[in-house]
Design a protein around this motif. Structure first.
Motif, mmCIF file in Angstrom:
data_model
loop_
_atom_site.group_PDB
_atom_site.id
_atom_site.type_symbol
_atom_site.label_atom_id
_atom_site.label_comp_id
_atom_site.label_asym_id
_atom_site.label_seq_id
_atom_site.Cartn_x
_atom_site.Cartn_y
_atom_site.Cartn_z
ATOM 1 N N ASP A 8 38.638 55.730 8.017
ATOM 2 C CA ASP A 8 38.560 55.781 6.560
ATOM 3 C C ASP A 8 37.229 56.417 6.178
ATOM 4 N N ILE A 9 37.293 57.471 5.363
ATOM 5 C CA ILE A 9 36.090 58.235 5.031
ATOM 6 C C ILE A 9 35.848 58.186 3.527
ATOM 7 N N TRP A 10 34.688 57.661 3.139
ATOM 8 C CA TRP A 10 34.262 57.699 1.748
ATOM 9 C C TRP A 10 33.373 58.923 1.549
ATOM 10 N N SER A 11 33.694 59.730 0.534
ATOM 11 C CA SER A 11 32.908 60.937 0.284
ATOM 12 C C SER A 11 33.139 61.423 -1.139
ATOM 13 N N ASP A 12 32.287 62.364 -1.560
ATOM 14 C CA ASP A 12 32.437 62.977 -2.874
ATOM 15 C C ASP A 12 32.632 64.474 -2.692
ATOM 16 N N ILE A 13 33.441 65.077 -3.546
ATOM 17 C CA ILE A 13 33.695 66.507 -3.446
ATOM 18 C C ILE A 13 32.418 67.307 -3.624
ATOM 19 N N ALA A 14 31.524 66.837 -4.503
ATOM 20 C CA ALA A 14 30.304 67.578 -4.824
ATOM 21 C C ALA A 14 29.113 67.181 -3.949
ATOM 22 N N CYS A 15 29.365 66.568 -2.816
ATOM 23 C CA CYS A 15 28.303 66.142 -1.903
ATOM 24 C C CYS A 15 28.201 67.143 -0.752
ATOM 25 N N VAL A 41 43.726 60.696 16.103
ATOM 26 C CA VAL A 41 42.943 60.125 15.009
ATOM 27 C C VAL A 41 43.701 60.321 13.704
ATOM 28 N N GLU A 42 43.767 59.275 12.912
ATOM 29 C CA GLU A 42 44.386 59.346 11.580
ATOM 30 C C GLU A 42 43.300 59.152 10.534
ATOM 31 N N VAL A 43 43.166 60.109 9.629
ATOM 32 C CA VAL A 43 42.095 60.084 8.630
ATOM 33 C C VAL A 43 42.655 59.798 7.240
ATOM 34 N N GLU A 44 41.975 58.930 6.514
ATOM 35 C CA GLU A 44 42.282 58.704 5.104
ATOM 36 C C GLU A 44 40.987 58.825 4.311
ATOM 37 N N PHE A 45 41.002 59.655 3.273
ATOM 38 C CA PHE A 45 39.821 59.857 2.442
ATOM 39 C C PHE A 45 39.820 58.881 1.271
ATOM 40 N N HIS A 46 38.613 58.446 0.911
ATOM 41 C CA HIS A 46 38.443 57.510 -0.191
ATOM 42 C C HIS A 46 37.408 58.041 -1.175
ATOM 43 N N SER A 47 37.576 57.651 -2.429
ATOM 44 C CA SER A 47 36.752 58.195 -3.514
ATOM 45 C C SER A 47 35.379 57.539 -3.590
ATOM 46 N N PHE A 48 34.384 58.391 -3.854
ATOM 47 C CA PHE A 48 33.012 57.926 -4.107
ATOM 48 C C PHE A 48 32.374 58.945 -5.036
ATOM 49 N N GLU A 49 31.897 58.498 -6.191
ATOM 50 C CA GLU A 49 31.225 59.396 -7.130
ATOM 51 C C GLU A 49 29.714 59.216 -7.012
ATOM 52 N N LEU A 50 29.038 60.259 -6.585
ATOM 53 C CA LEU A 50 27.584 60.190 -6.475
ATOM 54 C C LEU A 50 26.927 60.160 -7.849
ATOM 55 N N SER A 51 27.489 60.899 -8.807
ATOM 56 C CA SER A 51 26.895 60.990 -10.142
ATOM 57 C C SER A 51 27.985 60.877 -11.207
ATOM 58 N N THR A 178 35.906 48.913 -3.196
ATOM 59 C CA THR A 178 35.873 48.611 -1.762
ATOM 60 C C THR A 178 34.574 49.085 -1.146
ATOM 61 N N ALA A 179 34.104 50.243 -1.584
ATOM 62 C CA ALA A 179 32.821 50.752 -1.086
ATOM 63 C C ALA A 179 31.701 49.768 -1.409
ATOM 64 N N GLN A 180 31.715 49.210 -2.602
ATOM 65 C CA GLN A 180 30.701 48.222 -2.984
ATOM 66 C C GLN A 180 30.793 46.982 -2.113
ATOM 67 N N GLU A 181 32.022 46.545 -1.852
ATOM 68 C CA GLU A 181 32.219 45.365 -1.001
ATOM 69 C C GLU A 181 31.667 45.594 0.399
ATOM 70 N N PHE A 182 31.822 46.821 0.900
ATOM 71 C CA PHE A 182 31.330 47.167 2.229
ATOM 72 C C PHE A 182 29.833 47.456 2.245
ATOM 73 N N PRO A 188 28.359 60.904 3.284
ATOM 74 C CA PRO A 188 29.626 60.368 3.790
ATOM 75 C C PRO A 188 29.442 59.064 4.555
ATOM 76 N N PHE A 189 30.491 58.247 4.532
ATOM 77 C CA PHE A 189 30.497 56.999 5.281
ATOM 78 C C PHE A 189 31.863 56.846 5.931
ATOM 79 N N TYR A 190 31.848 56.497 7.218
ATOM 80 C CA TYR A 190 33.075 56.444 8.018
ATOM 81 C C TYR A 190 33.283 55.015 8.521
ATOM 82 N N VAL A 191 34.473 54.483 8.302
ATOM 83 C CA VAL A 191 34.847 53.188 8.873
ATOM 84 C C VAL A 191 35.901 53.466 9.927
ATOM 85 N N ILE A 192 35.563 53.168 11.176
ATOM 86 C CA ILE A 192 36.408 53.541 12.306
ATOM 87 C C ILE A 192 37.115 52.323 12.871
#
Length: 236
Positions: A8-15, A41-51, A178-182, A188-192
């Motif tokens: 599971d990958i948390w990232s922002d498009i503008a990062c 490997v199975e990847v799922e992207f998750h939303s994170f807004e930097l700004s 979920t990002a806040q909980e973690f 980027p942040f990866y949960v493997i």
């Protein structure tokens, strides 16, 4: 056939580091999968807004935004962008900071969720990041976003309706919660495999090593389960 390792990958498009990290992770996953034995490997992207407070139409270039956001001089901002651009080139990405249209990314995240619901998440994520960092495209306006959706094979008008109705805004907010909980405060942040967290655009070898470790642990767990089954059979 073994189950793929979920990432599971948390990232922002503008990062910028997220796109660099995406390439490094892809390379690391390739190294891992090349080891055989049905490694996958199975990847799922998750939303994170930097700004999240960024306007849809920011007046200025990327250096202007960086200078304002970080409280540094335009010269320092240019130096930072030059450094990041050099690292991007090392993984085959030719960032065009002069043409970038800085914007709010929440609608782009909604579109990625829409694409996931239609089996095109990976393609949509890549297209949006390329549009932003390389093509000088706008990724904050619905009119532009549906064009990218069409390019990856999605129904443009259905995507437009979903974005106008905010159909996937709740999914974006859920990712952020979920990002806040973690405790994720940077990307980027990866949960493997649901148990290992990797932060930042690490080298391909690092990603490959973590994936290999998870694979080895899975094998050990399976072997232990087999041993327990054998004992149970003897004493049954």
């Amino acid at each position: 056939m073994s189950e793929p390792i979920k990432v599971d990958i948390w990232s922002d498009i503008a990062c910028p580091w997220c796109y660099i990290g995406k390439r490094k992770f892809e390379a690391g996953a390739g190294l891992f999968s090349g080891g055989g034995d049905d490694r996958d490997v199975e990847v799922e992207f998750h939303s994170f807004e930097l700004s999240p407070d960024t306007p849809v139409d920011f007046h200025g270039n990327e250096a202007d935004y960086l200078a304002q956001h970080k409280g540094i001089s335009p010269e320092q901002a240019e130096q930072m962008l030059e450094r990041v651009g050099g690292i991007a080139k090392q993984v085959g990405l030719d960032y065009d900071f002069g043409s970038m249209q800085h914007t709010n990314t929440v609608k782009a995240h909604e579109l990625i969720h829409y694409a996931k619901a239609h089996g095109k998440q990976a393609e949509m994520k890549e297209r949006l990041m390329r549009a932003y960092f390389i093509d000088g495209g706008h990724v904050g306006r619905i009119d532009d976003l549906i064009g990218y959706a069409s390019e990856v094979g999605l129904d443009a008008e259905d995507a437009r309706a979903a974005l106008e109705r905010n159909d996937y805004l709740a999914a974006v907010r859920e990712d952020q919660a979920t990002a806040q909980e973690f405790g994720i405060n940077g990307v980027p942040f990866y949960v493997i495999d649901g148990k290992y967290g990797v932060s930042g655009a690490q080298e391909a070898a690092t990603f490959a090593q973590v994936l290999e470790q998870v694979w080895t642990e899975r094998g050990s767990d399976a072997a232990a389960s087999d041993d327990e089954a054998d004992v149970a059979g003897v004493y049954a």
